[in-house]
Design an enzyme around this catalytic site. Structure first.
Site, short mmCIF file in Angstrom:
data_model
loop_
_atom_site.label_atom_id
_atom_site.label_comp_id
_atom_site.label_asym_id
_atom_site.label_seq_id
_atom_site.Cartn_x
_atom_site.Cartn_y
_atom_site.Cartn_z
N SER A 175 -37.56 18.09 70.29
CA SER A 175 -36.76 18.21 71.52
C SER A 175 -35.35 18.65 71.15
O SER A 175 -34.85 18.31 70.07
CB SER A 175 -36.69 16.84 72.19
N SER A 176 -34.68 19.33 72.08
CA SER A 176 -33.30 19.76 71.79
C SER A 176 -32.33 18.58 71.70
O SER A 176 -31.20 18.74 71.24
CB SER A 176 -32.82 20.77 72.84
N CYS A 177 -32.76 17.39 72.11
CA CYS A 177 -31.86 16.23 72.02
C CYS A 177 -31.71 15.72 70.58
O CYS A 177 -30.94 14.80 70.34
CB CYS A 177 -32.28 15.12 72.95
N TYR A 185 -34.99 8.18 71.31
CA TYR A 185 -36.00 9.24 71.32
C TYR A 185 -35.63 10.31 70.29
O TYR A 185 -36.49 10.80 69.55
CB TYR A 185 -36.05 9.84 72.73
N LYS A 220 -37.72 11.70 67.05
CA LYS A 220 -38.09 13.11 66.89
C LYS A 220 -37.54 13.68 65.57
O LYS A 220 -38.19 14.50 64.93
CB LYS A 220 -37.59 13.93 68.09
N HIS A 249 -37.90 13.91 84.51
CA HIS A 249 -36.76 14.77 84.19
C HIS A 249 -36.20 15.35 85.50
O HIS A 249 -36.78 15.19 86.56
CB HIS A 249 -37.20 15.91 83.26
O1 GFB Z 1 -33.73 16.00 82.88
P1 GFB Z 1 -32.88 14.82 82.60
O2 GFB Z 1 -33.38 13.49 83.05
O3 GFB Z 1 -32.65 14.72 81.05
O4 GFB Z 1 -31.44 15.02 83.27
P2 GFB Z 1 -31.60 15.17 79.92
C1 GFB Z 1 -30.72 16.19 83.15
C2 GFB Z 1 -29.48 16.13 84.01
O5 GFB Z 1 -29.86 16.16 85.39
C3 GFB Z 1 -28.62 14.89 83.83
C4 GFB Z 1 -29.17 15.16 86.09
O6 GFB Z 1 -27.26 15.25 83.89
C5 GFB Z 1 -28.98 14.06 85.06
O7 GFB Z 1 -27.96 13.15 85.47
N1 GFB Z 1 -29.93 14.75 87.29
C6 GFB Z 1 -29.54 14.97 88.57
C7 GFB Z 1 -31.10 14.10 87.31
N2 GFB Z 1 -30.41 14.42 89.42
C8 GFB Z 1 -31.40 13.88 88.67
C9 GFB Z 1 -32.59 13.19 89.01
O8 GFB Z 1 -32.93 12.94 90.17
N3 GFB Z 1 -33.39 12.80 87.96
C10 GFB Z 1 -33.06 13.06 86.67
N4 GFB Z 1 -33.90 12.66 85.70
N5 GFB Z 1 -31.91 13.69 86.33
C11 GFB Z 1 -33.53 14.24 78.53
C12 GFB Z 1 -33.60 13.27 77.41
O9 GFB Z 1 -32.19 14.42 78.72
O10 GFB Z 1 -34.04 15.51 78.25
C13 GFB Z 1 -34.84 13.36 76.64
O11 GFB Z 1 -33.32 11.99 77.90
C14 GFB Z 1 -35.28 14.77 76.38
O12 GFB Z 1 -34.68 12.66 75.46
C15 GFB Z 1 -35.24 15.59 77.64
O13 GFB Z 1 -34.50 15.37 75.37
C16 GFB Z 1 -35.59 17.04 77.44
O14 GFB Z 1 -31.63 16.65 79.73
O15 GFB Z 1 -30.26 14.59 80.15
#
Ligand code: GFB
Length: 317
Positions: free
Chosen positions: A106-108, A135, A139, A178
């Site tokens: 993952s890119s994280c 996580y 990874k 996500h």
């Molecule tokens: O996709 P996401 O949950 O993961 O959130 P990350 C990306 C961005 O979208 C964050 C915003 O800035 C969230 O605050 N966001 C806005 C939301 N509305 C929403 C919503 O309703 N739901 C969610 N989930 N986000 C994950 C990592 O990070 O990405 C994992 O936690 C992994 O480890 C994955 O790397 C690809 O991009 O922040």
């Protein structure tokens, strides 16, 4: 190289199911094993199963995955499950004599403030983003396991790092998903219910790189056939969009007409994580599905499958 019998570990997840579709379409024999057949968190079960099934290659798409809230809320699950299945699958692959394995990260894995676009060399050069460090550590361990078995035993194990993924078979549970599936669901339900506003987490300013899972599947199989190196390799779309921009795009695709409201009490996570994917692109893989087209495809899948909340498991990203 074209492999004949390939075990897709995690075949029920978004990434695994895309890999199965792609591999079967090109004529490979795909081996699948549900959790009832082999629980990847149990070393003995994995070892016995792999010695019996002896695939020519493994694509390792099994992982405990989730969005920012799930990562931040269940750190023990994310680090334990992912470390356990990585240790079990990679060690057992070696013990069973399987010489080829593609691990998905993952890119994280990259530092929170890595120079952008992020090159593969940025790994372990700085502190991680705190919402998903558990996580990310797991990874990174997976990458190191592949490198260790290559270094000590000459195993041709490689690691591919995808950016944020979306597409058919995504997890649409608002607590664990996500951002992309969450926005599709929120705007759809907002439209159905005639809501005047839809709430989007965070400030809307973070930037993310999104790749359709079918493009990723082609990239992973491309690496299986064409890449054999100690270093991991990035596989991303090459462009980024703000969360505000994404919300507007999804809103249009769904046809929602109300307002977007940002809830800044929710975490933004890392400000930006655009990968440099020039290595894989120079070798010959390129994404084919643009973001607008991809969002329409994901929404179509959502409508067709009348999505109910699903268990938190599946593929990596
Ligand atoms: O996709 P996401 O949950 O993961 O959130 P990350 C990306 C961005 O979208 C964050 C915003 O800035 C969230 O605050 N966001 C806005 C939301 N509305 C929403 C919503 O309703 N739901 C969610 N989930 N986000 C994950 C990592 O990070 O990405 C994992 O936690 C992994 O480890 C994955 O790397 C690809 O991009 O922040």
């Amino acid at each position: 190289m074209t492999c004949r019998r390939i075990w897709v570990a995690g075949h029920n997840g978004m990434v695994g199911s895309a890999l199965v579709r792609y591999l079967e379409a090109r004529g490979d024999q795909v081996i699948k094993a549900d959790r009832a057949v082999v629980d990847l968190r149990h070393q003995m079960a994995v070892e016995v199963w792999l010695k019996q099934s002896r695939p020519d290659a493994i694509i390792f798409a099994a992982a405990k995955v989730g969005g920012i809230y799930a990562n931040d809320t269940y750190p023990a699950d994310f680090i334990y499950d992912n470390l356990a299945i990585e240790v079990n699958v990679i060690h057992s692959a070696h013990a069973a004599g399987v010489d080829r394995l593609v691990f998905l990260g993952s890119s994280c894995i990259y530092p929170k403030f890595a120079p952008q676009p992020i090159k593969e060399e940025a790994l372990l050069t700085g502190p991680l983003e705190s919402t998903n460090e558990w996580y990310a550590i797991a990874k990174i361990a997976g990458i190191k396991l592949c490198q260790a078995y290559r270094k000590q035993y000459g195993r041709r194990y490689i690691s591919v790092m995808p950016c944020n993924l979306y597409g058919p078979n995504d997890n649409f549970d608002l607590k664990t998903s996500h951002v992309m599936p969450a926005l599709i669901r929120k705007f759809h339900e907002g439209k159905q219910a005639g809501l005047s506003e839809v709430v989007v987490w965070g400030t809307g300013t973070p930037l993310r790189e999104f790749l359709h899972v079918d493009d990723l599947a082609r990239g992973v199989v491309f690496c299986l056939d064409n890449y054999d190196d100690y270093e991991h390799i990035n596989c991303g779309a090459g462009s980024e969009i703000s969360i505000r921009g994404l919300a507007e795009l999804v809103k249009r695709a769904v046809g929602y007409e109300g307002r977007i409201v940002f809830d800044a009490s929710k975490p933004d996570g890392t400000p930006r994580k655009l990968m440099d994917s020039s290595r894989i692109m120079t070798l010959g893989w390129l994404p084919q599905i643009g973001l607008e087209e991809g969002v329409v495809d994901a929404y179509r899948w959502f409508l067709k499958n009348k999505v109910a909340p699903v268990e938190l498991e599946g593929a990596s990203a």
